[in-house]
Design a protein around this motif. Structure first.
Motif, PDB file in Angstrom:
ATOM      1  N   GLY A 230     -49.469 -30.037  45.294  1.00  0.00           N
ATOM      2  CA  GLY A 230     -50.805 -30.556  45.044  1.00  0.00           C
ATOM      3  C   GLY A 230     -50.895 -32.069  44.986  1.00  0.00           C
TER       4      GLY A 230
ATOM      5  N   GLY B 201     -56.800 -24.425  49.961  1.00  0.00           N
ATOM      6  CA  GLY B 201     -55.519 -24.906  49.469  1.00  0.00           C
ATOM      7  C   GLY B 201     -54.884 -23.955  48.476  1.00  0.00           C
TER       8      GLY B 201
ATOM      9  N   THR C  83     -54.419 -33.284  53.194  1.00  0.00           N
ATOM     10  CA  THR C  83     -53.031 -32.966  52.849  1.00  0.00           C
ATOM     11  C   THR C  83     -52.370 -34.127  52.140  1.00  0.00           C
ATOM     12  OG1 THR C  83     -50.839 -32.533  53.781  1.00  0.00           O
ATOM     13  CG2 THR C  83     -52.393 -33.666  55.208  1.00  0.00           C
TER      14      THR C  83
ATOM     15  N   THR D  84     -50.160 -23.466  52.155  1.00  0.00           N
ATOM     16  CA  THR D  84     -51.449 -22.935  52.618  1.00  0.00           C
ATOM     17  C   THR D  84     -51.340 -22.506  54.082  1.00  0.00           C
ATOM     18  OG1 THR D  84     -52.640 -24.358  51.078  1.00  0.00           O
ATOM     19  CG2 THR D  84     -53.900 -23.454  52.934  1.00  0.00           C
TER      20      THR D  84
ATOM     21  N   ASP E 271     -55.295 -27.696  53.485  1.00  0.00           N
ATOM     22  CA  ASP E 271     -54.035 -28.204  52.977  1.00  0.00           C
ATOM     23  C   ASP E 271     -52.922 -27.695  53.911  1.00  0.00           C
ATOM     24  OD1 ASP E 271     -52.009 -29.056  50.997  1.00  0.00           O
ATOM     25  OD2 ASP E 271     -51.769 -26.897  50.675  1.00  0.00           O
TER      26      ASP E 271
ATOM     27  N   ILE F 230     -62.824 -26.533  51.451  1.00  0.00           N
ATOM     28  CA  ILE F 230     -61.434 -26.977  51.346  1.00  0.00           C
ATOM     29  C   ILE F 230     -60.572 -25.768  50.980  1.00  0.00           C
ATOM     30  CG2 ILE F 230     -59.835 -28.372  49.973  1.00  0.00           C
ATOM     31  CD1 ILE F 230     -61.887 -30.586  49.959  1.00  0.00           C
TER      32      ILE F 230
ATOM     33  N   ASP G 249     -55.979 -28.850  44.961  1.00  0.00           N
ATOM     34  CA  ASP G 249     -56.847 -28.624  46.124  1.00  0.00           C
ATOM     35  C   ASP G 249     -58.254 -28.246  45.675  1.00  0.00           C
ATOM     36  OD1 ASP G 249     -54.940 -28.639  48.596  1.00  0.00           O
ATOM     37  OD2 ASP G 249     -53.898 -27.444  47.096  1.00  0.00           O
TER      38      ASP G 249
ATOM     39  N   THR H 285     -64.664 -24.305  47.747  1.00  0.00           N
ATOM     40  CA  THR H 285     -63.202 -24.179  47.741  1.00  0.00           C
ATOM     41  C   THR H 285     -62.770 -22.740  47.950  1.00  0.00           C
ATOM     42  OG1 THR H 285     -63.284 -24.016  45.334  1.00  0.00           O
ATOM     43  CG2 THR H 285     -62.769 -26.162  46.262  1.00  0.00           C
TER      44      THR H 285
ATOM     45  N   CYS I 235     -59.925 -31.444  43.856  1.00  0.00           N
ATOM     46  CA  CYS I 235     -60.217 -32.592  44.732  1.00  0.00           C
ATOM     47  C   CYS I 235     -61.508 -32.382  45.507  1.00  0.00           C
ATOM     48  CB  CYS I 235     -59.057 -32.892  45.679  1.00  0.00           C
ATOM     49  SG  CYS I 235     -58.980 -31.909  47.203  1.00  0.00           S
TER      50      CYS I 235
ATOM     51  N   ARG J 278     -55.182 -37.051  44.859  1.00  0.00           N
ATOM     52  CA  ARG J 278     -55.722 -36.190  45.902  1.00  0.00           C
ATOM     53  C   ARG J 278     -57.239 -36.277  46.032  1.00  0.00           C
ATOM     54  NH1 ARG J 278     -52.563 -32.195  48.082  1.00  0.00           N
ATOM     55  NH2 ARG J 278     -53.662 -31.012  49.651  1.00  0.00           N
TER      56      ARG J 278
END
Ligand SMILES: [Mg+2]
Length: 236
Positions: free
Chosen positions: A47, A178, A117, A14, A10, A176, A183, A194, A186, A150
């Motif tokens: 977000g 974020g 993003t 971030t 992101d 990912i 984030d 994540t 998604c 997102r």
């Protein structure tokens, strides 16, 4: 050799803080393109994708979703022009540890970096450069002009990364990173792992409630963050 790990960042909260210039450029461009800002000043950006923000702000002003979609390409150009004009006067700065983390990941030949993003595609390189990043370090991405939710973005980024790489990344080797619950959630659309970081508007406790695979107050401890990104993938 194809790369084996995909790390998708992101941007706002971030990698960097845009010092308010993202919202300012958005306001100028929405007024230019749509003739009103609707309820934009009351819409939280965190977000969300820029397309989603336009829908939320302009629906109360009676502007239909189809009209917004038709004008997204034009909007992307106008908002990038406004951001270019104002960003020099904004206190843009990288998030703590973000430059060091990106440099460390870039030095790992097994890692491909990318972006997931909410920013319009035209905004991402402008913000990255202003904060001291090289946009070329993120050769693939999915952007806020490509989904009104997102969760629509990670599948686009993964498909582009697979094509760029010439080999498919296993979902367990996609991370990912974020700063918002959006984030984290998604990532479910592609089964990615994540890493949440509390350098945006959400506290570590708020992010923890959404069960990221790992959680950091900041990205400052490069070694610990790298281990969380890469070690969790070692046995898969
Ligand atoms: Mg963010």
């Amino acid at each position: 050799m194809p790369k084996t790990s995909l790390v998708l960042f992101d941007i706002d909260g971030t990698l960097l803080h845009s010092g308010g210039c993202g919202r300012a450029a958005t306001r100028l461009a929405v007024q230019d393109v749509f003739g009103t800002v609707g309820t934009l000043d009351d819409v939280s950006f965190a977000g969300k994708t820029d397309w989603q923000i336009l829908l939320e702000a302009l629906a109360p002003a009676g502007i239909a979703a189809g009209e917004i979609e038709k004008r997204l390409a034009e909007y992307n150009q106008v908002v990038a022009r406004h951001l270019t004009q104002i960003i020099g006067g904004c206190p843009v700065r990288p998030c703590v540890g973000a430059l060091g983390l990106v440099a460390a990941l870039r030095a790992d030949s097994a890692v491909l970096l990318g972006l997931v993003t909410g920013n319009m595609a035209g905004l991402a390189p402008i913000k990255l450069r202003a904060a001291g990043f090289d946009p070329a370090d993120f050769p693939i991405g999915a952007f806020g002009s490509e989904g009104w939710n997102r969760a629509m973005l990670p599948p686009l980024a993964l498909a582009r990364a697979n094509a760029f790489n010439g080999a498919d990344f296993a979902p367990s080797r996609v991370v990912i990173i974020g700063d918002t619950p959006g984030d984290i959630t998604c990532a479910h659309s592609i089964g990615a792992r994540t890493l949440a970081v509390a350098t945006g508007p959400f506290s570590a406790d708020e992010l923890a409630a959404h069960q990221p695979d790992s959680l950091f107050a900041t990205l400052e401890d490069t070694g610990a963050v790298l281990r969380a990104i890469l070690n969790g993938q070692r046995d898969t």
